[in-house]
Motif scaffolding. Sequence first.
Motif, PDB file in Angstrom:
ATOM      1  N   MET B   1       0.845  -1.201   0.000  1.00  0.00           N
ATOM      2  CA  MET B   1       0.000   0.000   0.000  1.00  0.00           C
ATOM      3  C   MET B   1       0.882   1.254   0.000  1.00  0.00           C
ATOM      4  O   MET B   1       1.834   1.336   0.762  1.00  0.00           O
ATOM      5  CB  MET B   1      -0.894  -0.016   1.256  1.00  0.00           C
ATOM      6  N   THR B   2       0.578   2.189  -0.886  1.00  0.00           N
ATOM      7  CA  THR B   2       1.372   3.419  -0.953  1.00  0.00           C
ATOM      8  C   THR B   2       1.162   4.239   0.308  1.00  0.00           C
ATOM      9  O   THR B   2       0.053   4.337   0.821  1.00  0.00           O
ATOM     10  CB  THR B   2       0.933   4.255  -2.163  1.00  0.00           C
ATOM     11  N   SER B   3       2.241   4.809   0.808  1.00  0.00           N
ATOM     12  CA  SER B   3       2.144   5.633   2.008  1.00  0.00           C
ATOM     13  C   SER B   3       2.076   7.106   1.645  1.00  0.00           C
ATOM     14  O   SER B   3       2.817   7.577   0.787  1.00  0.00           O
ATOM     15  CB  SER B   3       3.356   5.378   2.900  1.00  0.00           C
ATOM     16  N   TYR B   4       1.173   7.807   2.310  1.00  0.00           N
ATOM     17  CA  TYR B   4       0.991   9.236   2.038  1.00  0.00           C
ATOM     18  C   TYR B   4       1.335  10.058   3.282  1.00  0.00           C
ATOM     19  O   TYR B   4       1.536   9.517   4.382  1.00  0.00           O
ATOM     20  CB  TYR B   4      -0.459   9.493   1.612  1.00  0.00           C
ATOM     21  N   LEU B   5       1.376  11.348   3.096  1.00  0.00           N
ATOM     22  CA  LEU B   5       1.574  12.282   4.212  1.00  0.00           C
ATOM     23  C   LEU B   5       0.241  12.946   4.546  1.00  0.00           C
ATOM     24  O   LEU B   5      -0.563  13.214   3.656  1.00  0.00           O
ATOM     25  CB  LEU B   5       2.577  13.377   3.828  1.00  0.00           C
ATOM     26  N   ILE B   6       0.045  13.196   5.828  1.00  0.00           N
ATOM     27  CA  ILE B   6      -1.167  13.888   6.274  1.00  0.00           C
ATOM     28  C   ILE B   6      -0.774  15.124   7.065  1.00  0.00           C
ATOM     29  O   ILE B   6       0.137  15.068   7.899  1.00  0.00           O
ATOM     30  CB  ILE B   6      -2.051  12.950   7.147  1.00  0.00           C
ATOM     31  N   GLY B   7      -1.439  16.203   6.793  1.00  0.00           N
ATOM     32  CA  GLY B   7      -1.320  17.410   7.621  1.00  0.00           C
ATOM     33  C   GLY B   7      -2.651  17.672   8.291  1.00  0.00           C
ATOM     34  O   GLY B   7      -3.700  17.553   7.653  1.00  0.00           O
ATOM     35  N   ILE B   8      -2.604  17.971   9.576  1.00  0.00           N
ATOM     36  CA  ILE B   8      -3.839  18.244  10.323  1.00  0.00           C
ATOM     37  C   ILE B   8      -3.734  19.631  10.943  1.00  0.00           C
ATOM     38  O   ILE B   8      -2.708  19.974  11.544  1.00  0.00           O
ATOM     39  CB  ILE B   8      -4.048  17.210  11.459  1.00  0.00           C
ATOM     40  N   ASP B   9      -4.793  20.407  10.805  1.00  0.00           N
ATOM     41  CA  ASP B   9      -4.898  21.699  11.492  1.00  0.00           C
ATOM     42  C   ASP B   9      -6.112  21.604  12.410  1.00  0.00           C
ATOM     43  O   ASP B   9      -7.244  21.766  11.967  1.00  0.00           O
ATOM     44  CB  ASP B   9      -5.058  22.827  10.460  1.00  0.00           C
ATOM     45  N   GLY B  10      -5.844  21.282  13.658  1.00  0.00           N
ATOM     46  CA  GLY B  10      -6.934  21.026  14.599  1.00  0.00           C
ATOM     47  C   GLY B  10      -7.262  22.271  15.402  1.00  0.00           C
ATOM     48  O   GLY B  10      -6.395  22.823  16.085  1.00  0.00           O
ATOM     49  N   GLY B  11      -8.488  22.702  15.319  1.00  0.00           N
ATOM     50  CA  GLY B  11      -8.874  23.913  16.039  1.00  0.00           C
ATOM     51  C   GLY B  11     -10.049  23.678  16.966  1.00  0.00           C
ATOM     52  O   GLY B  11     -10.639  22.592  16.981  1.00  0.00           O
ATOM     53  N   GLY B  12     -10.397  24.699  17.707  1.00  0.00           N
ATOM     54  CA  GLY B  12     -11.458  24.593  18.688  1.00  0.00           C
ATOM     55  C   GLY B  12     -12.852  24.542  18.085  1.00  0.00           C
ATOM     56  O   GLY B  12     -13.817  24.167  18.758  1.00  0.00           O
ATOM     57  N   THR B  13     -12.988  24.905  16.806  1.00  0.00           N
ATOM     58  CA  THR B  13     -14.311  24.825  16.189  1.00  0.00           C
ATOM     59  C   THR B  13     -14.356  23.801  15.064  1.00  0.00           C
ATOM     60  O   THR B  13     -15.402  23.229  14.793  1.00  0.00           O
ATOM     61  CB  THR B  13     -14.770  26.188  15.630  1.00  0.00           C
ATOM     62  N   SER B  14     -13.219  23.558  14.404  1.00  0.00           N
ATOM     63  CA  SER B  14     -13.203  22.535  13.364  1.00  0.00           C
ATOM     64  C   SER B  14     -11.786  21.995  13.206  1.00  0.00           C
ATOM     65  O   SER B  14     -10.824  22.559  13.726  1.00  0.00           O
ATOM     66  CB  SER B  14     -13.684  23.105  12.027  1.00  0.00           C
ATOM     67  N   CYS B  15     -11.717  20.867  12.499  1.00  0.00           N
ATOM     68  CA  CYS B  15     -10.438  20.209  12.255  1.00  0.00           C
ATOM     69  C   CYS B  15     -10.321  19.980  10.754  1.00  0.00           C
ATOM     70  O   CYS B  15     -11.225  19.421  10.139  1.00  0.00           O
ATOM     71  CB  CYS B  15     -10.405  18.874  13.008  1.00  0.00           C
ATOM     72  N   ARG B  16      -9.231  20.463  10.158  1.00  0.00           N
ATOM     73  CA  ARG B  16      -9.027  20.283   8.731  1.00  0.00           C
ATOM     74  C   ARG B  16      -7.854  19.340   8.504  1.00  0.00           C
ATOM     75  O   ARG B  16      -6.919  19.289   9.315  1.00  0.00           O
ATOM     76  CB  ARG B  16      -8.779  21.635   8.056  1.00  0.00           C
ATOM     77  N   ALA B  17      -7.920  18.604   7.416  1.00  0.00           N
ATOM     78  CA  ALA B  17      -6.847  17.652   7.106  1.00  0.00           C
ATOM     79  C   ALA B  17      -6.520  17.761   5.623  1.00  0.00           C
ATOM     80  O   ALA B  17      -7.370  18.117   4.803  1.00  0.00           O
ATOM     81  CB  ALA B  17      -7.287  16.225   7.427  1.00  0.00           C
ATOM     82  N   ALA B  18      -5.279  17.451   5.292  1.00  0.00           N
ATOM     83  CA  ALA B  18      -4.872  17.358   3.893  1.00  0.00           C
ATOM     84  C   ALA B  18      -4.078  16.075   3.727  1.00  0.00           C
ATOM     85  O   ALA B  18      -3.372  15.649   4.643  1.00  0.00           O
ATOM     86  CB  ALA B  18      -4.028  18.554   3.484  1.00  0.00           C
ATOM     87  N   VAL B  19      -4.214  15.444   2.574  1.00  0.00           N
ATOM     88  CA  VAL B  19      -3.364  14.301   2.247  1.00  0.00           C
ATOM     89  C   VAL B  19      -2.464  14.745   1.093  1.00  0.00           C
ATOM     90  O   VAL B  19      -2.889  15.491   0.197  1.00  0.00           O
ATOM     91  CB  VAL B  19      -4.182  13.042   1.882  1.00  0.00           C
TER      92      VAL B  19
END
Lengths: 294, 294
Positions: B1-19
Amino acid sequence: MTSYLIGIDGGGTSCRAAVAATDGRMLGRGKAGAANILTDPETALQNITDAARAAFEDAGLDPAGITVARAIVGVAGHNVGDAVHYVKRRLPFAAADIESDGLIALQGALGDKDGAVAILGTGTIYIARRGDTVSYVGGWGFTIGDHGSGARIGHALLQESLLAFDGIHEASPVTDSVFAEFNNDPRDVVDFARLAKPGEFGRYAPRVFEYADRGDAVALRLLKAAATTVDEALDVVVSRGSERLCLLGGLAVLYRPWLAKRHQPRFVEAEADALTGAVALAAARFGSQREVKA
Amino acid sequence: MTSYLIGIDGGGTSCRAAVAATDGRMLGRGKAGAANILTDPETALQNITDAARAAFEDAGLDPAGITVARAIVGVAGHNVGDAVHYVKRRLPFAAADIESDGLIALQGALGDKDGAVAILGTGTIYIARRGDTVSYVGGWGFTIGDHGSGARIGHALLQESLLAFDGIHEASPVTDSVFAEFNNDPRDVVDFARLAKPGEFGRYAPRVFEYADRGDAVALRLLKAAATTVDEALDVVVSRGSERLCLLGGLAVLYRPWLAKRHQPRFVEAEADALTGAVALAAARFGSQREVKA
């Protein structure tokens, strides 16, 4: 059974009581633990009762007599309805009114004269009387008011210790002194502040006065800002007609020389303490009703 | 399985992620609810996972792939040890580091260049990077810090509405406006303030900017005091070598014209957002490790 008057001065650390004849003559005094009707009404009721019984014992009277006595109970938070009704219904006296701790302090300090008291302690509140009219200024609590209070001054000092740590404001002996108590670790200051009650912040206030006396630049800045808030509030009570101002509370003596020149000639000494004021109010309100059936 | 990178920006009202691919190239983005690791770590873990899975779906990838991905998770309160360890152990990724939300914002805003970001939102914090050294100024939270923050500005406005009620400070359209929302009853302000979280105070901050623009005297006074605290903090990061300053956070655009002239030439626009910063950090830290066994 002879009926007596009771005055109660209920505070956050202790509760004091006095028993008096129906003409207001003091017969005995007693003391018990904290009486905070908002945060712990059951304990407050117990300590009010215990203090009253102790006052009767001090006067050589049967403590059972409290049930036919009439009382004025001075407490903080008298304007928070539910707790007052709850406590008032459960007081062990034949009749009782709950008043603010500020009103009984005013009565004690000024007797029946017009004027105002500034209560400068962990919190701050200003209470003025002109004839039958009593008016309040300030006293909204630490979170959003109580400017110039011990809690606000102590909080400001801790805040300055963090600003000094970050290099945003200058450090000084007073910020160094308080920061050292937190192991020179800003996180320890933050941890303390997150949970600290007003009284815990207030414990740092006398240090600001002490260092200001020595000329510490940060202490002077904090204290001048705090004194300005007190001066401004006193301006309001003066503008409403109070010419006699009495400073009360744990910081009163420390504050006095730092307040504005325009207010200095208005300061008078308290005639008596809040407990005496509570008894005087009880005599005025209940003194004519000589007896109550037990 | 190919491995990817994840970035997370976790905040007090929402959480965003990027692959992203292992070279940092963005493939997809996703979003979920709040990720506050201090106050609610279980919900934070769930929302971090949901946001990451949504990013994989957005990229047309099997969400099961998150278990072999490597992630940088940016969150507030990264310096509070226990919660970080608890959350880090339970993250569903093959490898992950938890960093401050400020660090990922800095990486996004400045890329690999030196400089500083001022995050001006519900709270305030200043993060500077010079070479490999990242340093923080401020950010100690609403109770004892976060000067100039939305929470502090909103709190100051409510406080002024009570000072105006008492006649201690002048009233103005902005204090009238806020006081009217509390039924012109100081007790309603006190009740609100006693329980309000920083974000609830912060909701009143934009109004101070709005009224200051119209010349409201109280709004101007509050805003100038707040801007001074920001200017002072920026002075510190400049004195430590940051010549490029990037203003971020919900109040950044509002604040900029109110800040000191000396800082204006230093302001630069952000190159990218915090989520992009998280992915860039993930690429730098994990990008060379091409595959992880599932």
